[in-house]
Design a protein around this motif. Structure first.
Motif, short mmCIF file in Angstrom:
data_model
loop_
_atom_site.label_atom_id
_atom_site.label_comp_id
_atom_site.label_asym_id
_atom_site.label_seq_id
_atom_site.Cartn_x
_atom_site.Cartn_y
_atom_site.Cartn_z
N LEU A 128 7.57 -13.07 1.89
CA LEU A 128 7.00 -12.13 1.26
C LEU A 128 8.08 -11.05 0.73
CD1 LEU A 128 4.36 -11.28 4.24
CD2 LEU A 128 3.86 -12.22 1.81
N ALA A 129 7.63 -10.27 -0.20
CA ALA A 129 8.74 -9.09 -0.75
C ALA A 129 8.69 -7.96 0.27
CB ALA A 129 8.46 -9.05 -2.09
N ILE A 130 9.52 -7.42 0.71
CA ILE A 130 9.67 -6.46 1.60
C ILE A 130 10.48 -5.33 0.88
CG2 ILE A 130 10.57 -5.69 3.78
CD1 ILE A 130 8.25 -7.73 4.02
N ASP A 131 9.76 -4.04 0.90
CA ASP A 131 10.58 -2.93 0.48
C ASP A 131 11.58 -2.48 1.27
OD1 ASP A 131 11.25 -0.10 -0.13
OD2 ASP A 131 9.27 0.46 -0.50
N PRO A 132 12.88 -2.57 0.65
CA PRO A 132 14.33 -2.19 1.37
C PRO A 132 14.30 -1.02 2.38
CG PRO A 132 14.83 -2.70 -0.61
CD PRO A 132 13.40 -2.81 -0.53
N GLU A 133 13.52 0.22 1.79
CA GLU A 133 13.62 1.60 2.39
C GLU A 133 12.46 1.54 3.46
OE1 GLU A 133 13.12 4.59 -0.46
OE2 GLU A 133 14.70 3.51 -1.91
N THR A 134 11.12 1.13 3.54
CA THR A 134 10.42 1.23 4.39
C THR A 134 10.20 -0.05 5.58
OG1 THR A 134 8.48 0.05 2.87
CG2 THR A 134 8.76 2.53 2.70
N GLY A 135 10.77 -1.25 4.84
CA GLY A 135 10.71 -2.32 5.92
C GLY A 135 9.26 -3.08 5.86
N LYS A 136 8.25 -2.71 4.93
CA LYS A 136 7.07 -2.98 4.78
C LYS A 136 6.69 -3.97 3.52
CE LYS A 136 4.95 1.10 7.10
NZ LYS A 136 3.90 2.04 6.91
N PRO A 137 5.84 -5.00 3.78
CA PRO A 137 5.56 -5.79 2.70
C PRO A 137 5.04 -5.09 1.33
CG PRO A 137 4.60 -6.62 4.49
CD PRO A 137 5.17 -5.36 5.00
N ILE A 138 5.54 -5.46 0.09
CA ILE A 138 5.37 -4.93 -1.00
C ILE A 138 3.82 -5.35 -1.74
CG2 ILE A 138 5.84 -4.39 -3.50
CD1 ILE A 138 8.72 -4.67 -2.54
N PRO A 139 2.80 -4.84 -1.77
CA PRO A 139 1.42 -5.66 -2.31
C PRO A 139 1.73 -6.05 -3.39
CG PRO A 139 1.22 -2.97 -1.99
CD PRO A 139 2.52 -3.64 -1.43
N ALA A 140 1.05 -7.26 -3.72
CA ALA A 140 1.05 -7.96 -4.93
C ALA A 140 0.27 -7.39 -6.05
CB ALA A 140 0.75 -9.45 -4.77
N LYS A 141 -0.83 -6.59 -5.40
CA LYS A 141 -1.93 -6.19 -6.53
C LYS A 141 -2.06 -4.63 -5.97
CE LYS A 141 -3.92 -10.16 -7.60
NZ LYS A 141 -5.41 -10.90 -8.11
#
Length: 127
Positions: A53-66
């Protein structure tokens, strides 16, 4: 055998549904600026976790695909043609923000589609 437009569309639609690994170098949001007659590409960084999964480096949360995601791009690239865009990203940017060959091939195809939409006046939606 001659390929017809419908055949190409069917092939492309099928291939668009395949699994692809995400590029740890980041991703691009591609759009066209009709007023300026430009192809535009916003580059965003990400981290790929052990699940792919792609993770936002700033928040540590997954980046939604849609859906809409509010993130700050690291850079905006603009060009008049697909080839010019590829030269800017792959030859003139160091380090190159693209680290996977399949991602580079995908971007080349998308930039060509965006160029065609810009020239024909048709809508461009990134695949």
């Amino acid at each position: 055998m001659n390929l017809k437009f419908e055949d190409i569309t069917t092939i492309d639609e099928k291939l668009s549904k395949r699994h692809i690994d995400l590029d740890p170098g980041g991703y691009f949001i591609i759009f066209i600026d009709r007023e300026a007659s430009l192809i535009c590409a916003k580059h965003f960084t990400n981290i790929i976790d052990d699940r792919g999964l792609a993770i936002d480096p700033e928040t540590g949360k997954p980046i939604p695909a849609k859906g809409k995601v509010e993130r700050q791009e690291t850079k905006i690239f603009t060009a008049r043609t697909a080839k010019e865009m590829c030269v800017k990203i792959f030859e003139e940017t160091y380090p190159c923000p693209v680290t996977m060959l399949d991602h580079a091939a995908y971007l080349g195809r998308e930039f060509l589609r965006a160029e065609t939409a810009l020239l024909t006046g048709k809508e461009y939606i990134q695949d």
